[in-house]
Design a protein around this motif. Structure first.
Motif, PDB file in Angstrom:
ATOM      1  N   ALA A  36      96.553  44.513  22.478  1.00 27.23           N
ATOM      2  CA  ALA A  36      95.373  44.686  23.324  1.00 27.23           C
ATOM      3  C   ALA A  36      95.763  45.223  24.695  1.00 27.23           C
ATOM      4  O   ALA A  36      95.106  46.122  25.234  1.00 27.23           O
ATOM      5  CB  ALA A  36      94.631  43.357  23.464  1.00 27.23           C
ATOM      6  N   ALA A  37      96.844  44.681  25.261  1.00 24.19           N
ATOM      7  CA  ALA A  37      97.246  45.052  26.622  1.00 24.19           C
ATOM      8  C   ALA A  37      97.588  46.531  26.728  1.00 24.19           C
ATOM      9  O   ALA A  37      97.405  47.146  27.790  1.00 24.19           O
ATOM     10  CB  ALA A  37      98.430  44.201  27.066  1.00 24.19           C
ATOM     11  N   TYR A  38      98.098  47.124  25.643  1.00 26.58           N
ATOM     12  CA  TYR A  38      98.505  48.527  25.687  1.00 26.58           C
ATOM     13  C   TYR A  38      97.555  49.428  24.908  1.00 26.58           C
ATOM     14  O   TYR A  38      97.895  50.561  24.568  1.00 26.58           O
ATOM     15  CB  TYR A  38      99.946  48.665  25.193  1.00 26.58           C
ATOM     16  CG  TYR A  38     100.920  48.147  26.223  1.00 26.58           C
ATOM     17  CD1 TYR A  38     101.303  48.949  27.291  1.00 26.58           C
ATOM     18  CD2 TYR A  38     101.398  46.837  26.162  1.00 26.58           C
ATOM     19  CE1 TYR A  38     102.159  48.471  28.266  1.00 26.58           C
ATOM     20  CE2 TYR A  38     102.252  46.347  27.139  1.00 26.58           C
ATOM     21  CZ  TYR A  38     102.626  47.173  28.186  1.00 26.58           C
ATOM     22  OH  TYR A  38     103.468  46.694  29.153  1.00 26.58           O
ATOM     23  N   SER A  39      96.333  48.923  24.671  1.00 25.94           N
ATOM     24  CA  SER A  39      95.326  49.760  24.009  1.00 25.94           C
ATOM     25  C   SER A  39      94.792  50.845  24.940  1.00 25.94           C
ATOM     26  O   SER A  39      94.160  51.802  24.493  1.00 25.94           O
ATOM     27  CB  SER A  39      94.174  48.890  23.496  1.00 25.94           C
ATOM     28  OG  SER A  39      93.545  48.192  24.567  1.00 25.94           O
ATOM     29  N   ALA A  40      95.024  50.715  26.232  1.00 24.76           N
ATOM     30  CA  ALA A  40      94.671  51.750  27.215  1.00 24.76           C
ATOM     31  C   ALA A  40      95.613  51.625  28.403  1.00 24.76           C
ATOM     32  O   ALA A  40      96.275  50.591  28.579  1.00 24.76           O
ATOM     33  CB  ALA A  40      93.215  51.600  27.667  1.00 24.76           C
ATOM     34  N   ASP A  41      95.659  52.650  29.235  1.00 25.66           N
ATOM     35  CA  ASP A  41      96.583  52.641  30.373  1.00 25.66           C
ATOM     36  C   ASP A  41      96.158  51.697  31.480  1.00 25.66           C
ATOM     37  O   ASP A  41      96.991  51.204  32.236  1.00 25.66           O
ATOM     38  CB  ASP A  41      96.720  54.055  30.949  1.00 25.66           C
ATOM     39  CG  ASP A  41      97.591  54.953  30.086  1.00 25.66           C
ATOM     40  OD1 ASP A  41      98.620  54.459  29.573  1.00 25.66           O
ATOM     41  OD2 ASP A  41      97.242  56.132  29.925  1.00 25.66           O
ATOM     42  N   VAL A  53      95.007  40.381  29.518  1.00 31.76           N
ATOM     43  CA  VAL A  53      94.404  40.075  28.215  1.00 31.76           C
ATOM     44  C   VAL A  53      94.462  38.566  28.022  1.00 31.76           C
ATOM     45  O   VAL A  53      95.480  37.928  28.318  1.00 31.76           O
ATOM     46  CB  VAL A  53      95.142  40.770  27.055  1.00 31.76           C
ATOM     47  CG1 VAL A  53      94.509  40.394  25.716  1.00 31.76           C
ATOM     48  CG2 VAL A  53      95.142  42.276  27.237  1.00 31.76           C
ATOM     49  N   THR A  54      93.362  38.012  27.514  1.00 35.18           N
ATOM     50  CA  THR A  54      93.276  36.585  27.239  1.00 35.18           C
ATOM     51  C   THR A  54      93.034  36.377  25.754  1.00 35.18           C
ATOM     52  O   THR A  54      92.196  37.065  25.160  1.00 35.18           O
ATOM     53  CB  THR A  54      92.119  35.942  28.029  1.00 35.18           C
ATOM     54  OG1 THR A  54      92.293  36.222  29.418  1.00 35.18           O
ATOM     55  CG2 THR A  54      92.085  34.436  27.823  1.00 35.18           C
ATOM     56  N   GLN A  86      85.421  43.579  26.706  1.00 36.87           N
ATOM     57  CA  GLN A  86      85.800  43.723  28.109  1.00 36.87           C
ATOM     58  C   GLN A  86      85.067  42.670  28.943  1.00 36.87           C
ATOM     59  O   GLN A  86      83.869  42.468  28.798  1.00 36.87           O
ATOM     60  CB  GLN A  86      85.438  45.122  28.599  1.00 36.87           C
ATOM     61  CG  GLN A  86      85.898  45.441  29.998  1.00 36.87           C
ATOM     62  CD  GLN A  86      85.572  46.868  30.390  1.00 36.87           C
ATOM     63  OE1 GLN A  86      85.576  47.775  29.555  1.00 36.87           O
ATOM     64  NE2 GLN A  86      85.266  47.075  31.663  1.00 36.87           N
ATOM     65  N   VAL A  87      85.813  41.991  29.825  1.00 39.55           N
ATOM     66  CA  VAL A  87      85.247  40.918  30.651  1.00 39.55           C
ATOM     67  C   VAL A  87      85.697  41.113  32.095  1.00 39.55           C
ATOM     68  O   VAL A  87      86.686  41.812  32.359  1.00 39.55           O
ATOM     69  CB  VAL A  87      85.700  39.532  30.129  1.00 39.55           C
ATOM     70  CG1 VAL A  87      85.019  39.206  28.809  1.00 39.55           C
ATOM     71  CG2 VAL A  87      87.219  39.468  29.978  1.00 39.55           C
ATOM     72  N   PRO A  88      85.000  40.486  33.041  1.00 35.95           N
ATOM     73  CA  PRO A  88      85.386  40.673  34.448  1.00 35.95           C
ATOM     74  C   PRO A  88      86.582  39.835  34.869  1.00 35.95           C
ATOM     75  O   PRO A  88      87.192  40.105  35.905  1.00 35.95           O
ATOM     76  CB  PRO A  88      84.136  40.247  35.210  1.00 35.95           C
ATOM     77  CG  PRO A  88      83.452  39.294  34.300  1.00 35.95           C
ATOM     78  CD  PRO A  88      83.720  39.773  32.913  1.00 35.95           C
ATOM     79  N   LEU A 121      90.612  42.283  29.101  1.00 37.43           N
ATOM     80  CA  LEU A 121      90.139  42.216  27.714  1.00 37.43           C
ATOM     81  C   LEU A 121      90.342  40.836  27.113  1.00 37.43           C
ATOM     82  O   LEU A 121      91.200  40.066  27.554  1.00 37.43           O
ATOM     83  CB  LEU A 121      90.883  43.241  26.848  1.00 37.43           C
ATOM     84  CG  LEU A 121      90.847  44.706  27.277  1.00 37.43           C
ATOM     85  CD1 LEU A 121      91.656  45.549  26.299  1.00 37.43           C
ATOM     86  CD2 LEU A 121      89.419  45.223  27.378  1.00 37.43           C
ATOM     87  N   ILE A 122      89.571  40.567  26.070  1.00 45.06           N
ATOM     88  CA  ILE A 122      89.824  39.427  25.192  1.00 45.06           C
ATOM     89  C   ILE A 122      90.429  39.976  23.904  1.00 45.06           C
ATOM     90  O   ILE A 122      89.990  41.006  23.381  1.00 45.06           O
ATOM     91  CB  ILE A 122      88.523  38.668  24.860  1.00 45.06           C
ATOM     92  CG1 ILE A 122      87.880  38.120  26.132  1.00 45.06           C
ATOM     93  CG2 ILE A 122      88.794  37.519  23.890  1.00 45.06           C
ATOM     94  CD1 ILE A 122      86.543  37.424  25.891  1.00 45.06           C
ATOM     95  N   ALA A 123      91.428  39.273  23.376  1.00 40.39           N
ATOM     96  CA  ALA A 123      92.050  39.652  22.098  1.00 40.39           C
ATOM     97  C   ALA A 123      91.590  38.660  21.028  1.00 40.39           C
ATOM     98  O   ALA A 123      92.168  37.576  20.894  1.00 40.39           O
ATOM     99  CB  ALA A 123      93.575  39.652  22.209  1.00 40.39           C
ATOM    100  N   PRO A 124      90.550  38.995  20.246  1.00 38.42           N
ATOM    101  CA  PRO A 124      90.011  38.047  19.263  1.00 38.42           C
ATOM    102  C   PRO A 124      90.988  37.677  18.157  1.00 38.42           C
ATOM    103  O   PRO A 124      90.806  36.667  17.477  1.00 38.42           O
ATOM    104  CB  PRO A 124      88.794  38.784  18.686  1.00 38.42           C
ATOM    105  CG  PRO A 124      88.460  39.835  19.686  1.00 38.42           C
ATOM    106  CD  PRO A 124      89.760  40.231  20.289  1.00 38.42           C
TER     107      PRO A 124
END
Length: 837
Positions: free
Chosen positions: A259-264, A269-270, A312-314, A361-364
């Motif tokens: 998740a952390a490297y899904s975008a630049d 990530v939680t 995506q979360v704040p 992000l959240i990683a489900p």
């Protein structure tokens, strides 16, 4: 070896001078052919489009698919369609059939007779009825590039009392540590001496780094010190903040990194949890682990069946927060002055990041168990209120952003899917197991059959997947209960080429499948037709990688290490100048293999094999040869695990030769010159009056055999004993002119109670010498072979037969598929659990 080479050259010359080899002719057109063609064309199984796609030469010639298969493809062994299980179908036949292939028999007679073309499940997998998951949102190629460039991760655990929870946290980390470079524990001046005592025990392990603050810095201060220490160890390392009252689970860090490297521009990530407020599943707040699950099984079903979206979360959540180093470098650490005891510090950090353009992000698919607030106890409510007041003052938009994000469709869908998983009945929940991917090339022969034996024996512990490639089409299959089910298939725009052996397209596609199906370990059984980039993909995704050597393909594409004269070369080119015959790839795949391209091949494989975590082969001689050619692999664990076999019964079907009786020799398997065809031909020709040779299996068209060689054709494994009982051999023969790494036909002959003649090298000789169940031909020459057959078989038959019966009752009973599987399980656990500093 020299004697064998001379013998083979003499045999070839003799036979080609006396016999004109008969070409492989198409099946004769008979009165029934039009009817059979019509049945084939209207068969529910025969897939003309599939056949043409997988046989481009037929398509290029503009031929009718059904007509080609009927007259040519069946004889040439071409696969008529996906799904047809030839071995299973043949096992249903009581007698051999007169058709060119099992599939033609099914079309002509078997379907009407009620015979089944393939097995069917008795229990469907738990995920079979699950609603479709949205496709992975990541750009896989970009994800691989980012993951490859950023690999180090440090875990920071602030500690304050709560030693029992800390012990469970550390224990879980010790088990599920893959990808963690170091764990930094910061004791924030805990007054409980039990904490100091526990951390002192950890200091003997360099993977743990424990420090104690001289005075209490508060939660945020302890975290900041841990992050600073992480930067000192590795200034490029990402950081995971982990509460001491958590328990990580299988694959937790991999899923966070994906998740952390899904975008630049991802900052944090939680994972989801049972008890992490709005980050909990199935419901927000405190959730009990469902009755059908334990912690690890529930985490695994989240990984295997959880939502593919990354909501995506704040803000992230500090119970377990993955923070990328680039974000830390850009934003700095936590505000320890405003949030000294925590509760609000991660929210403040995340809001600063969001205002600077970063995402959270959240990683489900990442689940971390959380007991919650073990260190703060009753102070929690006060700390929450204080922290929230500061957040609202600094970020007036915070409340609206939170409400909007956590009521949005991605999180609603995430919770719905988690609720479906949590509601699985116990019977289905118990099916959830770690997933292993086995990589194979050919679909028939010893390697895939042994792999199937292993998968069947591992069924209670692992869920098995199979990756197959024919260089043009890549297929992912699920295996259970003897059934292969196609899950994904991709036709490559540019097929994998032999010389380069790589395909970026293949790598990207397979990486996506590894992610989608949450594979936890990859075991390469054979790399022919696959991209060598697969090995780098597996390691980039931080998955354990095991590689087996079932032949010598990794040393030379000749596979058997025989030169153009069928002389064994030991992976070092012989002095002759002819070109060796390579297997598996098209004829024109190599222009100058010998003395040239083979060296590039070995350099290529030496580099890629270094990526593996463990190696396996089936005998010590093969291991020694591989390490001799690739000494750089000596530091990697290398196991010798012999193939196991299960037999319903043991038999004693060999007959003692009677005086004046022809010696009956049984040669099972698919026989070619490399498998002793030339020796069989000359032996049968010269000693026609005293020998009767039976071949049980397919025979190559390299030579024409004398009439006194009885050819029984192919057979299903289950039919072997029936054939042996009818043939009543005095002995068997395995006459491979190269050092096989194993030999299933030797095992089958011994299980039938038949002593075996073998040549003096490879696993065959090693096993006969070890167990005594046969004769070794000195030097391997035709004269010595004749001496053994005509004299030693009769004079020492009882002794060799007794050795075979001893093998049956001792080693044969011990080395079952289950015993083999237990050895592989031990190996898998070692590479999945080994801490890598």
């Amino acid at each position: 070896m020299v004697a064998i080479r001379q013998s083979i050259l003499r045999i070839l010359k003799r036979w080609f001078s006396r016999h004109k080899p008969a070409p492989v002719a198409p099946q004769a057109v008979t009165a029934t052919t039009p009817s059979l063609l019509s049945k084939l064309e209207h068969s529910s199984l025969f897939d003309a489009d599939w056949y043409l796609t997988h046989n481009p030469d037929v398509a290029a010639a503009g031929m009718n698919a059904a007509l080609h298969y009927l007259h040519h493809g069946a004889i040439e062994g071409r696969v008529p369609c996906p799904g047809f299980d030839e071995d299973y179908y043949l096992s249903q036949l009581k007698a051999p059939n007169g058709y060119a292939s099992a599939f033609l028999h099914y079309v002509a007679e078997g379907e009407n007779a009620g015979l089944k073309p393939y097995r069917t499940w008795s229990n469907t997998p738990w995920w079979w009825q699950l609603p479709a998951n949205p496709a992975l949102q990541s750009d896989i190629a970009a994800l691989l590039q980012r993951l490859h460039q950023h690999r180090a991760v440090m875990v920071v655990i602030p500690v304050f009392n709560a030693v029992k929870e800390l012990e469970r946290c550390v224990q879980a980390l010790s088990v599920y540590h893959s990808g963690v470079a170091k764990v930094i524990l910061v004791d924030d001046a805990s007054p409980d001496e039990a904490v100091s005592q526990f951390l002192a025990k950890l200091k003997v392990n360099p993977w743990f780094y424990c420090v104690k603050n001289a005075s209490n810095l508060g939660f945020s201060g302890a975290v900041n010190r841990g992050m600073a220490l992480a930067a000192e160890f590795d200034s490029s390392a990402d950081v995971v903040l982990l509460n001491s009252d958590t328990e990580v689970t299988a694959g937790w860090l991999r899923q966070l990194r994906y998740a952390a490297y899904s975008a630049d521009n991802i900052a944090t990530v939680t994972p989801v949890s049972n008890n992490a407020g709005a980050f909990s599943v199935p419901q927000a707040g405190d959730n009990a682990i469902p009755d059908a699950f334990d912690i690890n099984r529930f985490s695994r079903i989240c990984a295997q069946g959880g939502s593919n979206d990354y909501p995506q979360v704040p803000t992230g959540h500090g119970f377990c927060l993955y923070i990328r180093r680039v974000a830390l470098d850009a934003l700095g650490y936590f505000d320890a002055e405003a949030f000294p005891r925590g509760y609000g510090e991660e929210n403040d950090f995340c809001m600063r990041a969001q205002r600077a353009g970063w995402l959270h992000l959240i990683a489900p698919r990442a689940f971390v168990y959380h007991q919650r607030s073990a260190s703060f106890g009753a102070d929690k409510t006060t700390l929450l209120a204080q922290g929230r007041q500061i957040i609202d003052q600094r970020y007036p938009e915070y409340t609206g952003l939170v409400r909007s994000a956590f009521s949005a469709e991605p999180i609603i869908n995430m919770r719905k899917r988690a609720a479906l998983l949590a509601a699985l009945p116990v019977k289905q929940a118990l099916q959830i197991r770690p997933r292993v991917l086995f990589v194979i090339s050919t679909r028939s022969g010893g390697t895939p059959q042994t792999n199937q034996d292993l998968m069947q024996a591992l069924a209670a512990q692992l869920e098995c997947f199979v990756l197959h490639s024919d260089s043009s089409t890549v297929t992912l299959q699920h295996y259970a209960e003897g059934i292969y089910t196609d899950l994904q298939q991709h036709r490559l725009i540019e097929p994998v080429q032999a010389v380069s052996h790589v395909s970026t397209e293949y790598d990207t596609v397979v990486a996506g499948w590894l992610l989608q199906w949450a594979i936890e370990l990859v075991h390469v059984r054979h790399l022919a037709w696959h991209s060598l980039g697969l090995l780098q993909v597996v390691k980039t995704l931080d998955l354990p990688l095991v590689h087996s050597f079932h032949d010598f393909y990794t040393l030379c594409p000749s596979v058997k290490l025989l030169d153009e004269n069928n002389t064994y070369c030991a992976a070092s080119c012989t002095s002759s100048t002819g070109q060796c015959k390579h297997e598996l790839w098209p004829v024109d795949a190599f222009s100058t293999l010998k003395h040239n391209q083979v060296y590039d091949w070995q350099q290529l494989f030496a580099k890629q094999l270094k990526l593996c975590d463990a190696f396996v082969t089936t005998n010590s001689q093969a291991k020694a040869l591989i390490l001799d050619k690739y000494p750089q692999l000596n530091a990697t664990p290398f196991s010798v695990i012999e193939h196991g076999r299960d037999f319903n019964r043991w038999e004693s079907l060999a007959c003692m030769p009677a005086a004046g009786e022809k010696i009956r020799i049984l040669c099972p398997g698919n026989i070619s010159v490399a498998k002793g065809l030339a020796l069989i031909a000359e032996l049968a020709d010269v000693y026609a009056d005293t020998l009767e040779i039976h071949i049980l299996g397919k025979v190559s068209n390299e030579l024409v055999l004398p009439a006194n060689v009885v050819q029984h054709g192919g057979y299903a494994r289950e039919q072997f004993l029936t054939y042996v009982s009818a043939i009543k051999p005095h002995c068997g023969a395995v006459l491979s002119v190269w050092p096989e790494t194993w030999c299933h036909t030797l095992t089958e002959l011994w299980a039938a109670g038949v002593p075996v003649i073998g040549l003096p090298f490879g696993a065959v000789a090693q096993r006969i010498n070890q167990h005594g169940g046969g004769w070794i031909v000195p030097g391997g020459s035709i004269g010595n072979l004749a001496e053994v057959v005509l004299h030693q078989v009769a004079t020492s038959w009882k002794q060799k037969q007794q050795a075979v019966l001893n093998w049956q009752q001792q080693y044969g009973k011990q080395q079952t598929c289950r015993n083999m599987a237990l050895q592989y399980l031990s190996l898998y656990k070692s590479v999945m659990l080994t801490i890598k500093s």
